[in-house]
Design an enzyme around this catalytic site. Sequence first.
Site: not given
Length: 251
Positions: A155, A38, A159, A188, A89, A190
């Site tokens: 984005y 990360d 994706k 989700i 990810n 997050t």
Amino acid sequence: METAFKNKVAIITGGSSGIGRATALAFAKKGANVVVVDWHESPETMKTLKDLGAEAIFIKCDVSKSVDVKNMVEKTITTFGRLDYAFNNAGIEGDSAPTADCTEGNWDKTVGINLKGIWLCMKHEIPEILKQGRGTIVNCSSVAGLVGFSGLPAYVASKHGVIGLTKTAALEYAEQGIRVNAVCPGVIQTPMMDRLTGKKKEAIEQFTALEPVGRMGQPEEIANAVVWMCSDEASFVTGHAMAVDGGFVAQ
């Protein structure tokens, strides 16, 4: 603990929080050694991994930079001597604006991390996985890789690109023991979702209303899908983009 994962090594990019963190913990619970990658280290995440009995290391990395990604894989091999699984990810949502108003800087940064970053990860991960004779890669796409979303052109493009890249790599290495799949999360809960909603009740309700099941998904629900795709139970699954989305794309 499942012996199939014991002493195996998994890289999880974007592993300090959200879906990445949940997946790192899920691999640890299965007995795998975990490499958390990360921009920033989460001491709490690393402590939890070690409390679960996992051998775990943190590597700081900007996945859009080839030198960082090369170092990430090299350090993994230096530490553990092998690489079996990768969950690519790491990603950002970028700035929200219609296509004509999307800036070149936003486009380059978003595509650089979300798409180029996954290509760079696979570029350096695949040669090491090949040395084991088998292994699995899961790339994080999104429901935005399956349908369009107004106001997020970079984005959505990135994706969608992840799915095409995943299918290509899956075909290239199908006979060499590497399975490559993508997971496509829906809405989700997050830190990314917190940024999109600003934690405002009305915005949260709007996003929740997008889900036919009537709630947001939890990071652990995506993690479970990723670990399954890496397991022998998914031995005939490759080149697949799995929607884990509460029915979002079924509408």
